[in-house]
Each structure stands twice: as C-alpha cells, then as structure tokens.
Design a protein around this motif. Structure first.
Motif, PDB file in Angstrom:
ATOM      1  N   SER A   1       0.809  -1.218   0.000  1.00 30.58           N
ATOM      2  CA  SER A   1       0.000   0.000   0.000  1.00 30.58           C
ATOM      3  C   SER A   1       0.843   1.269   0.000  1.00 30.58           C
ATOM      4  CB  SER A   1      -0.927   0.010   1.229  1.00 30.58           C
ATOM      5  OG  SER A   1      -0.167   0.164   2.421  1.00 30.58           O
ATOM      6  N   ILE A   2       2.135   1.135   0.311  1.00 34.21           N
ATOM      7  CA  ILE A   2       3.024   2.295   0.309  1.00 34.21           C
ATOM      8  C   ILE A   2       3.367   2.652  -1.134  1.00 34.21           C
ATOM      9  CG2 ILE A   2       5.208   3.233   1.154  1.00 34.21           C
ATOM     10  CD1 ILE A   2       3.152   2.535   3.325  1.00 34.21           C
ATOM     11  N   ASP A   3       3.363   3.929  -1.426  1.00 36.09           N
ATOM     12  CA  ASP A   3       3.613   4.391  -2.787  1.00 36.09           C
ATOM     13  C   ASP A   3       4.960   3.876  -3.304  1.00 36.09           C
ATOM     14  OD1 ASP A   3       4.756   7.185  -4.458  1.00 36.09           O
ATOM     15  OD2 ASP A   3       2.934   6.154  -5.089  1.00 36.09           O
ATOM     16  N   ARG A   4       4.936   3.311  -4.501  1.00 41.29           N
ATOM     17  CA  ARG A   4       6.138   2.736  -5.098  1.00 41.29           C
ATOM     18  C   ARG A   4       7.234   3.788  -5.300  1.00 41.29           C
ATOM     19  NH1 ARG A   4       6.913  -1.993  -7.875  1.00 41.29           N
ATOM     20  NH2 ARG A   4       4.675  -2.394  -7.796  1.00 41.29           N
ATOM     21  N   GLY A   5       6.824   5.031  -5.461  1.00 39.03           N
ATOM     22  CA  GLY A   5       7.807   6.087  -5.678  1.00 39.03           C
ATOM     23  C   GLY A   5       8.764   6.251  -4.514  1.00 39.03           C
TER      24      GLY A   5
ATOM     25  N   ALA B   1      12.773   6.177  -4.871  1.00 40.21           N
ATOM     26  CA  ALA B   1      13.601   7.282  -4.390  1.00 40.21           C
ATOM     27  C   ALA B   1      14.672   6.792  -3.426  1.00 40.21           C
ATOM     28  CB  ALA B   1      12.714   8.327  -3.711  1.00 40.21           C
ATOM     29  N   ALA B   2      14.304   5.859  -2.536  1.00 40.15           N
ATOM     30  CA  ALA B   2      15.267   5.321  -1.580  1.00 40.15           C
ATOM     31  C   ALA B   2      16.351   4.532  -2.295  1.00 40.15           C
ATOM     32  CB  ALA B   2      14.548   4.433  -0.561  1.00 40.15           C
ATOM     33  N   LEU B   3      15.977   3.747  -3.303  1.00 35.41           N
ATOM     34  CA  LEU B   3      16.968   2.977  -4.058  1.00 35.41           C
ATOM     35  C   LEU B   3      17.911   3.887  -4.829  1.00 35.41           C
ATOM     36  CD1 LEU B   3      14.672   0.119  -5.422  1.00 35.41           C
ATOM     37  CD2 LEU B   3      16.474  -0.112  -3.697  1.00 35.41           C
ATOM     38  N   SER B   4      17.393   5.017  -5.288  1.00 30.53           N
ATOM     39  CA  SER B   4      18.228   5.944  -6.056  1.00 30.53           C
ATOM     40  C   SER B   4      19.280   6.629  -5.189  1.00 30.53           C
ATOM     41  CB  SER B   4      17.348   7.000  -6.731  1.00 30.53           C
ATOM     42  OG  SER B   4      16.738   7.845  -5.757  1.00 30.53           O
ATOM     43  N   THR B   5      19.057   6.647  -3.866  1.00 37.21           N
ATOM     44  CA  THR B   5      20.042   7.258  -2.973  1.00 37.21           C
ATOM     45  C   THR B   5      21.168   6.295  -2.616  1.00 37.21           C
ATOM     46  OG1 THR B   5      18.829   6.583  -0.973  1.00 37.21           O
ATOM     47  CG2 THR B   5      18.261   8.719  -1.956  1.00 37.21           C
ATOM     48  N   GLY B   6      21.063   5.049  -3.060  1.00 37.94           N
ATOM     49  CA  GLY B   6      22.118   4.079  -2.789  1.00 37.94           C
ATOM     50  C   GLY B   6      21.745   3.014  -1.785  1.00 37.94           C
ATOM     51  N   LEU B   7      20.529   3.088  -1.226  1.00 36.22           N
ATOM     52  CA  LEU B   7      20.103   2.063  -0.280  1.00 36.22           C
ATOM     53  C   LEU B   7      19.838   0.754  -1.016  1.00 36.22           C
ATOM     54  CD1 LEU B   7      17.557   3.995   2.003  1.00 36.22           C
ATOM     55  CD2 LEU B   7      19.930   3.421   2.509  1.00 36.22           C
ATOM     56  N   THR B   8      20.121  -0.353  -0.349  1.00 36.12           N
ATOM     57  CA  THR B   8      19.804  -1.650  -0.927  1.00 36.12           C
ATOM     58  C   THR B   8      18.301  -1.901  -0.806  1.00 36.12           C
ATOM     59  OG1 THR B   8      20.122  -2.847   1.146  1.00 36.12           O
ATOM     60  CG2 THR B   8      22.069  -2.520  -0.251  1.00 36.12           C
ATOM     61  N   ARG B   9      17.842  -2.965  -1.469  1.00 37.66           N
ATOM     62  CA  ARG B   9      16.416  -3.310  -1.406  1.00 37.66           C
ATOM     63  C   ARG B   9      15.996  -3.611   0.033  1.00 37.66           C
ATOM     64  NH1 ARG B   9      12.380  -5.264  -4.829  1.00 37.66           N
ATOM     65  NH2 ARG B   9      10.979  -6.805  -3.875  1.00 37.66           N
ATOM     66  N   TRP B  10      16.855  -4.341   0.779  1.00 33.26           N
ATOM     67  CA  TRP B  10      16.548  -4.673   2.165  1.00 33.26           C
ATOM     68  C   TRP B  10      16.526  -3.435   3.049  1.00 33.26           C
ATOM     69  CZ3 TRP B  10      14.318  -7.681   5.415  1.00 33.26           C
ATOM     70  CH2 TRP B  10      14.664  -7.654   6.766  1.00 33.26           C
TER      71      TRP B  10
ATOM     72  N   THR C   1      15.922  -0.400   2.092  1.00 28.54           N
ATOM     73  CA  THR C   1      14.728   0.377   1.724  1.00 28.54           C
ATOM     74  C   THR C   1      13.495  -0.164   2.427  1.00 28.54           C
ATOM     75  OG1 THR C   1      15.660   0.886  -0.451  1.00 28.54           O
ATOM     76  CG2 THR C   1      13.268   1.089  -0.188  1.00 28.54           C
ATOM     77  N   LEU C   2      13.386  -1.489   2.441  1.00 32.87           N
ATOM     78  CA  LEU C   2      12.244  -2.101   3.117  1.00 32.87           C
ATOM     79  C   LEU C   2      12.295  -1.838   4.615  1.00 32.87           C
ATOM     80  CD1 LEU C   2       9.762  -3.990   3.050  1.00 32.87           C
ATOM     81  CD2 LEU C   2      11.347  -5.907   3.315  1.00 32.87           C
ATOM     82  N   ARG C   3      13.480  -1.957   5.194  1.00 32.73           N
ATOM     83  CA  ARG C   3      13.617  -1.842   6.650  1.00 32.73           C
ATOM     84  C   ARG C   3      13.455  -0.407   7.145  1.00 32.73           C
ATOM     85  NH1 ARG C   3      19.015  -3.575  10.196  1.00 32.73           N
ATOM     86  NH2 ARG C   3      18.189  -2.932  12.235  1.00 32.73           N
ATOM     87  N   TYR C   4      14.045   0.549   6.472  1.00 33.75           N
ATOM     88  CA  TYR C   4      14.094   1.916   6.995  1.00 33.75           C
ATOM     89  C   TYR C   4      13.055   2.860   6.389  1.00 33.75           C
ATOM     90  CZ  TYR C   4      18.601   0.427   8.865  1.00 33.75           C
ATOM     91  OH  TYR C   4      19.595  -0.258   9.532  1.00 33.75           O
ATOM     92  N   VAL C   5      12.514   2.526   5.219  1.00 39.09           N
ATOM     93  CA  VAL C   5      11.614   3.453   4.544  1.00 39.09           C
ATOM     94  C   VAL C   5      10.191   2.894   4.450  1.00 39.09           C
ATOM     95  CG1 VAL C   5      11.170   4.737   2.408  1.00 39.09           C
ATOM     96  CG2 VAL C   5      13.531   4.395   3.199  1.00 39.09           C
ATOM     97  N   ILE C   6      10.063   1.685   3.917  1.00 36.56           N
ATOM     98  CA  ILE C   6       8.740   1.139   3.620  1.00 36.56           C
ATOM     99  C   ILE C   6       8.061   0.571   4.862  1.00 36.56           C
ATOM    100  CG2 ILE C   6       7.446  -0.505   2.227  1.00 36.56           C
ATOM    101  CD1 ILE C   6       8.718   1.811   0.675  1.00 36.56           C
ATOM    102  N   PHE C   7       8.756  -0.310   5.564  1.00 34.44           N
ATOM    103  CA  PHE C   7       8.088  -1.027   6.658  1.00 34.44           C
ATOM    104  C   PHE C   7       7.653  -0.118   7.811  1.00 34.44           C
ATOM    105  CE2 PHE C   7       7.787  -3.812  10.372  1.00 34.44           C
ATOM    106  CZ  PHE C   7       6.860  -4.721   9.885  1.00 34.44           C
ATOM    107  N   PRO C   8       8.449   0.895   8.217  1.00 39.04           N
ATOM    108  CA  PRO C   8       7.946   1.770   9.297  1.00 39.04           C
ATOM    109  C   PRO C   8       6.602   2.416   8.969  1.00 39.04           C
ATOM    110  CG  PRO C   8      10.295   2.118   8.975  1.00 39.04           C
ATOM    111  CD  PRO C   8       9.841   1.217   7.850  1.00 39.04           C
ATOM    112  N   GLN C   9       6.375   2.754   7.701  1.00 39.16           N
ATOM    113  CA  GLN C   9       5.093   3.336   7.319  1.00 39.16           C
ATOM    114  C   GLN C   9       4.005   2.258   7.249  1.00 39.16           C
ATOM    115  OE1 GLN C   9       5.434   6.426   4.072  1.00 39.16           O
ATOM    116  NE2 GLN C   9       7.473   5.527   3.892  1.00 39.16           N
ATOM    117  N   ALA C  10       4.375   1.100   6.706  1.00 36.77           N
ATOM    118  CA  ALA C  10       3.399   0.014   6.599  1.00 36.77           C
ATOM    119  C   ALA C  10       2.994  -0.496   7.979  1.00 36.77           C
ATOM    120  CB  ALA C  10       3.985  -1.134   5.769  1.00 36.77           C
TER     121      ALA C  10
END
Length: 259
Positions: free
Chosen positions: A156-160, A164-173, A175-184
């Motif tokens: 449900s979190i916006d794919r953008g 954006a997180a991946l473009s800053t150099g974060l790995t997929r994991w 991004t999930l841990r620090y950006v996506i999951f806290p909101q989800a």
C-alpha cells in the motif's frame, strides 16, 4: 476563529460520546432483560453456586488460555512478518512457499489443522505436549492471515518512495527496513490486533486435544454437574472479558490511524 471551531467540535464530540454511552447502556439493559425473561420461562432449576464451586477450574482455564494465546500471538506475528516479506520477495522459492502456506492454512478449517498436527505430525515425531502443539497450530493459523495483512500493508506504500530510496544508494533490504516497513507498520497494527482477538477465541478449539483451557474447564463442569447453562454462560462472559480490551484497542488504533 480556530479556537471557536475547536471548542465547537469538542462540544459536539462530547455530546456524541454521551449519546453513545447512553445508547450502549440502553441496549445492554434491554438485552439483559430480554435474556432474563427468555430464560425465566424455562422449567429449569438454576444453581449458580456451581460456577463458584468450580472457580479454581475456571481460573486454571483462564491461565492456560492466556499462556497459549500469548505464545501463539508472538509466534504468529513472527511467522506473519516473515511470510509477508517472503510474499513480496524477488526469490521465487520464498514467494511460492509463502503463497502455498497462506493457501493451506487459510483454506482449511482450524479444527482439521489441530487434528493433523496432534494426531499425525506430533505422533510421527513421538511428541505429546498438547499445550505446545496448540500454540504452534494457532500461531501457524493466525500467521497465514497476518502474512496477507503484512503483504497488503507493504504494497500500500507508494512505489515512488521505494524508487527514491533505491536511487540514494540504499539496498532493497535497507529500503524495506528503513523506509517502507515503518510506514506500513502503522497501517497493519489495527488489523493485526483484530486478528489477535480472533486467536483468543479460536483457542477454545484446543479442548478437542484435552488442553485444559477455558472451554475444556466448562466441559468438565458440565459433564460433572449436568448444569449446562451454569457451565457455559460464565464461559461466554470470561471470553468477553478477555477479548474486549483488545477489541477496544483495535478501535482506538483505527480512529488514530484515520486522524
């Protein structure tokens, strides 16, 4: 002007709360009176002393219900969290394993799962602890539902935001841990809490494998005294007392999320 609007909304909110409390009290009073009138028409010799005489058995059942529910809630949440992440994984084996897990445990009755785990799997490995087996079965069952809740929350979190997180150099994991999951996580708390309420009620099925939880306690009282109403009406009340706090917490979290 803003203070005036705030005070007005507070007044309406307070008035609405009072109306809700009055309506709830009226419904409870009417339901209690109706139940009393219905039961009073029965030619039945009531003996509520039985519930008091077997209070230790009920307390023992409450203890086991709480222990089993707490263990199943913790393990089920971990299974659901792992399953939800696996459902969106790029690894085909993890994704399909999680999907099949959800299909099996959501598509078959919990009672059948209890029988399979206790009489087949546990017997095959020569293990006979119904409490532990009950915790595992309930955790696996609730974990399948939590898996889908977690998956839906993450998607449900916006794919953008992920891009954006991946473009800053974060790995997929990362991004999930620090950006996506806290909101989800904020979005999945209310439905997960509601699932925990269902899990407490589902623990009543463990009486079929002789776990001495609340339902088994009532079955023992009924078999000993042949007083069905005195054995099972307190059971309903005790389950209500156990599940109401979680139900109230779920509603409070949903209101907070809407705000």
């Amino acid at each position: 002007m803003k203070n005036s609007e705030g005070s007005t909304s507070a007044i309406f909110s307070s008035a609405r709360d009072r109306v809700n409390v009055f309506a709830c009290a009226a419904i409870l009073a009417g339901s209690t009176l109706g139940l009393y009138l219905l039961l009073s028409r029965m030619e039945y010799s009531w003996n509520w002393r039985i519930s008091w005489e077997y209070r230790r058995l009920y307390l023992h059942g409450i203890y086991y219900t709480l222990v089993i529910s707490a263990g199943a809630i913790c393990l089920g949440y971990l299974l659901g969290l792992a399953g939800g992440i696996a459902r969106i994984s790029g690894n085909a084996f993890l994704r399909e394993a999680a999907r099949l897990y959800v299909i099996f445990f959501r598509g078959t009755p919990l009672l059948i799962q209890i029988y399979i785990f206790y009489f087949c799997i546990a017997a095959a490995i020569d293990y006979d602890n119904p409490v532990v087996i009950g915790i595992v079965v309930l955790a696996a069952f609730s974990g399948a539902y939590i898996t889908e809740i977690v998956r839906a929350g993450i998607e449900s979190i916006d794919r953008g935001q992920a891009e954006a997180a991946l473009s800053t150099g974060l790995t997929r994991w990362q991004t999930l841990r620090y950006v996506i999951f806290p909101q989800a996580f904020r979005r999945i708390i209310p439905p997960v809490t509601g699932q925990f309420v269902s899990l407490i009620k589902d623990s009543s099925l463990l009486s079929v494998i002789s776990v001495r939880e609340l339902t088994k306690a009532s079955e023992v009282v009924n078999a000993t005294t042949y007083k069905t109403f005195e054995a099972y009406l307190p059971l309903a009340l005790m389950y209500l007392l156990l599940t109401y706090p979680l139900s109230h917490l779920t509603q409070a979290l949903e209101k907070k999320m809407r705000k």
